[in-house]
Design a protein around this motif. Structure first.
Motif, PDB file in Angstrom:
ATOM      1  N   TYR A  50      19.010  52.863  66.428  1.00  0.00           N
ATOM      2  CA  TYR A  50      20.008  52.231  67.305  1.00  0.00           C
ATOM      3  C   TYR A  50      21.320  52.989  67.196  1.00  0.00           C
TER       4      TYR A  50
ATOM      5  N   ILE B 162      11.190  58.675  64.207  1.00  0.00           N
ATOM      6  CA  ILE B 162      11.680  57.633  65.110  1.00  0.00           C
ATOM      7  C   ILE B 162      10.701  57.454  66.276  1.00  0.00           C
ATOM      8  N   GLU B 163      10.313  56.211  66.528  1.00  0.00           N
ATOM      9  CA  GLU B 163       9.373  55.938  67.619  1.00  0.00           C
ATOM     10  C   GLU B 163      10.065  55.400  68.868  1.00  0.00           C
ATOM     11  N   SER B 164      11.208  54.760  68.695  1.00  0.00           N
ATOM     12  CA  SER B 164      11.949  54.287  69.873  1.00  0.00           C
ATOM     13  C   SER B 164      13.443  54.298  69.581  1.00  0.00           C
TER      14      SER B 164
ATOM     15  N   GLN C 258      17.335  52.757  70.870  1.00  0.00           N
ATOM     16  CA  GLN C 258      18.149  51.837  71.657  1.00  0.00           C
ATOM     17  C   GLN C 258      19.610  52.188  71.413  1.00  0.00           C
TER      18      GLN C 258
ATOM     19  N   THR D  51      12.653  52.248  64.746  1.00  0.00           N
ATOM     20  CA  THR D  51      13.628  52.301  65.847  1.00  0.00           C
ATOM     21  C   THR D  51      14.992  52.800  65.361  1.00  0.00           C
TER      22      THR D  51
END
Length: 264
Positions: A5, A166-168, A170, A3
């Motif tokens: 951020y 990167i998979e997600s 935020q 992830t």
């Protein structure tokens, strides 16, 4: 899940995103090679290097336009012309249409995730600009974003995020700054109308810095890529990157921080 951020304590812009990704360990040379697929590399040079912003070592990324760049400041929203050139981004009106940018991305044969992320970010900006100027998407001419540097910032960010696996994504809430800016159409309030339109549905953070902290490009990258907005999620931190903005503030480091790690 791997992830990323976005910690936008000083806003977010396209060049800050790329600087932060390079700072976190992404490979800018590979990005530069990939970007050549757009066939506009004679219009720009890229540079990146370490700078210190209020005590924080960060990476500053710049797109330097060459004399071959056909960008001018005479932006217009009224051209309805079709351009059937072999390189769809080559013409001499000083602005590029949404349609041309989409064609160029599709013709460049980037991998699927780079293509999809880039197209989604441009669509977000195109729809915002169209809404403000009362134009359908295919009639939108990018003035700010049509500039070569924003094309590079958006597609470059997609390339580096893909490269880092990167998979997600935020993000924190987004501070926009306040005050006024001078743009092509006159003196506008901050956040600029396009930025505010792009941030519909995204939490905006207040701060009292009288400057444009978040650009339309930065806003669109965060708005499109981030699945959730809030405080730093519980994660095992693997790498951290600081991307420098252009301005320096007296007692506030003008950097974007990105934090990459595993969320269980």
């Amino acid at each position: 899940m791997r992830t990323l951020y976005f910690d936008c304590f000083s806003g977010i812009s396209g060049d800050m995103v790329i600087g932060a990704l390079i700072d976190a360990g992404a490979d800018p040379v590979q990005m530069e090679e990939e970007l050549k697929k757009l066939n506009i590399d004679e219009e720009y040079n890229l540079s990146w290097g370490k700078v210190v912003k209020n005590g924080i070592t960060s990476t500053k990324f710049d797109v330097i336009l060459t004399s071959k760049s056909e960008q001018t400041h005479e932006h217009s929203h009224s051209h309805g012309h079709e351009h059937n050139h072999s390189h769809v981004l080559h013409h001499n009106h000083g602005s590029r249409t949404y349609k041309q940018i989409v064609e160029a991305i599709n013709e460049a044969n980037f991998n699927e995730s780079v293509t999809n992320r880039s197209l989604a970010i441009f669509k977000k900006i195109g729809e915002a600009e169209g809404h403000i100027h009362g134009l359908p998407l295919e009639k939108v001419h990018f003035h700010e974003v049509g500039a070569v540097d924003s094309i590079i910032d958006i597609i470059g960010a997609a390339i580096l995020i893909d490269q880092l696996g990167i998979e997600s994504v935020q993000s924190s809430a987004i501070p926009t700054g306040s005050g006024h800016i001078h743009i092509d159409h006159g003196i506008y309030p901050v956040p600029a109308p396009a930025t505010l339109e792009i941030l519909k549905g995204v939490p905006i953070a207040s701060n009292d810095i009288r400057f444009e902290l978040t650009t339309p490009t930065g806003a669109a990258i965060a708005a499109v890529l981030a699945e959730t907005f809030g405080s730093l999620p519980a994660m095992t931190v693997e790498s951290i990157g600081y991307g420098a903005g252009t301005k320096t503030f007296e007692n506030h480091p003008n950097v974007l921080r990105i934090i990459i790690g595993e969320i269980q």
